[in-house]
Design an enzyme around this catalytic site. Structure first.
Site: not given
Ligand SMILES: Nc1ncnc2c1ncn2[C@@H]1O[C@H](COP(=O)(O)OP(=O)(O)OP(=O)(O)O)[C@@H](O)[C@H]1O
Ligand SMILES: [Mg+2]
Length: 298
Positions: A92, A174, A177-178, A215, A220, A233
């Site tokens: 992502g 932000k 965390g993880e 999802d 997420n 997400d």
């Molecule tokens: N608000 C936030 N604060 C900190 N980290 C974030 C935040 N939003 C997203 N992330 C990080 O970015 C990653 C991807 O974000 P998100 O799940 O929204 O997008 P995605 O399109 O599903 O991408 P992926 O397929 O990699 O999960 C998250 O798993 C997390 O590690």
């Molecule tokens: Mg995601």
């Protein structure tokens, strides 16, 4: 990039509504630049990989689109700096950013409409003739949708604070965390049963506000070392009791199977918590979320 480079790039972006490749004569006419200036500035845009060139003209590249969104945030004096990607080896496009008010935030670029299931047949047909801009439309729509949902939920539900959206990009609060997937709750002294219920409360509050995530999973949910968390997400979220919400464009109205999506979300969480020895009944939890029974009965 000078102001006139941005001007030219924006004109290319707009002209892509009608062109797969924007002819140089069109760009001259629309910018009012002299031949020499056009050639010079197009050379720069190409060097930055913000455009692609063919025998027919120029088109905006993905990087060019990213740059336009970034520039908009900078022009608004919102972003002071951009850092590396969030997470290691992630696909992502989520970046650390520093806001001008010294707050840390994240910037998420949406790629091609991954949430295709919410797009109806008419929309696909509409885009079929416009394949060259479908990625622009789809990525902007999914970003707008995620931003809209965050605004509906924040601050009642534990989601990142929506800060700003431009084109296919959103800036949000932000969480340091993880992903839940990568955390051992016992190591950070979080009681799994308690945390499970905290999540269910958020799912219930979300539902009360008329939203189903669609999802939800351990990927997420972000959790920090204090056990604080957010659900992220949201572009594919569906609205309870409404047909396909994205009806401003020629989207087909879709009747969602709400029960299916909500149960699937609950099931994903339940499945994950099995490793902590927690076993719950999906139907009962479903009834709890929609408000038919209380948690004591589960
Ligand atoms: N608000 C936030 N604060 C900190 N980290 C974030 C935040 N939003 C997203 N992330 C990080 O970015 C990653 C991807 O974000 P998100 O799940 O929204 O997008 P995605 O399109 O599903 O991408 P992926 O397929 O990699 O999960 C998250 O798993 C997390 O590690
Ligand atoms: Mg995601």
């Amino acid at each position: 990039m000078e102001d006139n480079d941005w001007k030219l790039l924006k004109i290319i972006e707009i002209s892509m509504k009608n062109h797969e490749w924007v002819p140089i004569q069109d760009l001259r006419r629309k910018t009012g630049f002299h031949e020499k200036e056009i050639v010079f500035r197009l050379g720069r845009l190409n060097k930055f990989k913000f455009t692609n060139k063919s025998n027919y003209g120029y088109r905006l590249s993905h990087w060019g689109y990213d740059a336009l969104a970034m520039n908009a945030f900078i022009k608004k004096e919102l972003i002071a700096g951009i850092g590396g990607k969030v997470g290691v080896g992630k696909e992502g496009d989520v970046y650390h950013v520093l806001l001008t008010n010294h707050r840390e935030a994240v910037l998420k670029f949406h790629q091609l409409g991954r949430t295709c299931f919410s797009m109806g047949k008419r929309y696909r047909e509409y885009l079929a003739n416009k394949r060259h801009i479908s990625w622009l439309y789809a990525s902007r729509l999914t970003a707008a949708r995620e931003f809209e949902v965050l605004n509906m939920l924040f601050p009642v539900v534990k989601v990142p604070e929506p800060i700003e959206q431009n084109r296919h990009a959103i800036i949000m609060g932000k969480l340091h965390g993880e992903e839940l997937k990568r955390v051992n709750l016992l190591e950070i002294n979080v009681d799994p049963e308690e945390f499970f219920w905290k999540l269910m409360v958020e799912v219930k509050k979300t539902y009360k506000l008329g939203i189903i995530h669609g999802d939800l999973s351990e990927f997420n949910i972000l959790i920090d070392s204090e056990g604080d968390f957010v659900i992220i997400d949201w572009p594919q979220a569906i609205e309870v009791g409404k047909k396909g919400k994205l009806d401003k464009l020629p989207f087909e109205e879709v009747e969602y199977d709400e029960e299916f999506y909500l149960k699937r979300d609950i099931e994903n969480v339940v499945r994950y918590f099995k490793k902590y020895g927690i076993d719950k009944d999906i139907d009962k939890l479903y009834n709890y979320v929609i408000g038919d029974i209380t948690s004591e009965n589960i």
